[in-house]
Design an enzyme around this catalytic site. Structure first.
Site, PDB file in Angstrom:
ATOM      1  N   HIS A   1      30.848 -11.646  77.304  1.00 55.82           N
ATOM      2  CA  HIS A   1      30.736 -12.380  76.057  1.00 55.82           C
ATOM      3  C   HIS A   1      29.288 -12.669  75.671  1.00 55.82           C
ATOM      4  O   HIS A   1      28.429 -12.818  76.528  1.00 55.82           O
ATOM      5  CB  HIS A   1      31.466 -13.723  76.167  1.00 55.82           C
TER       6      HIS A   1
ATOM      7  N   LYS B   1      22.215 -19.864  78.429  1.00 58.06           N
ATOM      8  CA  LYS B   1      23.202 -20.601  79.227  1.00 58.06           C
ATOM      9  C   LYS B   1      22.667 -20.847  80.628  1.00 58.06           C
ATOM     10  O   LYS B   1      21.937 -20.018  81.173  1.00 58.06           O
ATOM     11  CB  LYS B   1      24.500 -19.799  79.358  1.00 58.06           C
TER      12      LYS B   1
ATOM     13  N   TYR C   1      29.250 -24.201  82.110  1.00 57.51           N
ATOM     14  CA  TYR C   1      28.215 -23.579  81.290  1.00 57.51           C
ATOM     15  C   TYR C   1      27.484 -24.679  80.522  1.00 57.51           C
ATOM     16  O   TYR C   1      28.128 -25.466  79.835  1.00 57.51           O
ATOM     17  CB  TYR C   1      28.799 -22.710  80.181  1.00 57.51           C
TER      18      TYR C   1
ATOM     19  N   ASP D   1      39.782  -9.900  75.562  1.00 56.03           N
ATOM     20  CA  ASP D   1      38.702  -9.256  76.304  1.00 56.03           C
ATOM     21  C   ASP D   1      38.965  -7.768  76.526  1.00 56.03           C
ATOM     22  O   ASP D   1      38.021  -6.982  76.625  1.00 56.03           O
ATOM     23  CB  ASP D   1      38.459  -9.961  77.641  1.00 56.03           C
TER      24      ASP D   1
END
Length: 181
Positions: free
Chosen positions: A62, A72, A132, A170
């Protein structure tokens, strides 16, 4: 805390100093000033996310596009994962290359992922709690990704492909060649 740069420029592995005694343990996940010193720029995390997954779950690859791009800082609170980062920065010397890092509640490593990279992980333990910290807000309009099994990326997920649990979303992500276009 020790900070190491991976082969992907700006993608950093953070290893905490762990203090243990009869009470338990203590460690710093990150220090803003140390991370910024190493990066050479300011980072302001504005959102924290947690995912909880069972064994064999693959989430990724992603990223967010354009102005929604996110840096991140990811870590595992419980369990173990193989974390994968793919460099999507066309001007980068490592464009299209990836790294794999084992993150677990045993090694307590964290991974800083700069903007311009795709991210995913596969869970190796029965339960994983994954966090995250993001420096920009999630925007579903800017969400994108690359197919985890893209043959051009040649990612060995260190888990039997036939046993992976992958969301339909996904599985329908575009190829790396489509990203390049």
């Amino acid at each position: 805390m020790k900070i190491f740069e991976s082969k992907l420029k700006g993608c950093l592995i953070l290893e905490p100093q762990i203090y243990q005694d009869e009470r338990g343990m203590f460690f710093e996940v990150f220090r803003k000033n140390e991370l910024e010193f190493f990066l050479g720029y300011n980072i302001d995390f504005v959102q924290e996310n947690t995912s909880i997954s069972k064994k064999g779950v693959l989430r990724g690859l992603h990223y967010q596009k354009e102005l929604g791009a996110q840096a991140k800082l990811v870590s595992v609170q419980r369990g173990e994962v193989i974390d994968v980062v793919v460099d999507l920065r066309p001007s980068s010397e490592t464009f299209g290359q990836h790294i794999k890092v084992n993150l677990s509640d045993q090694n307590r490593k964290s991974l800083f992922i700069p903007k311009g990279m795709a991210h995913g992980f596969v869970t190796l333990s029965n339960e994983v709690i994954f966090t995250y910290l993001c420096d920009s807000y999630y925007d579903p309009e800017l969400e994108s990704g690359i197919l985890y099994s893209d043959p051009d990326l040649r990612i060995d997920w260190s888990y039997p492909i036939s046993k992976l649990i992958v969301s339909e979303k996904d599985m329908l992500l575009p190829s790396f060649k489509d990203f390049e276009k």
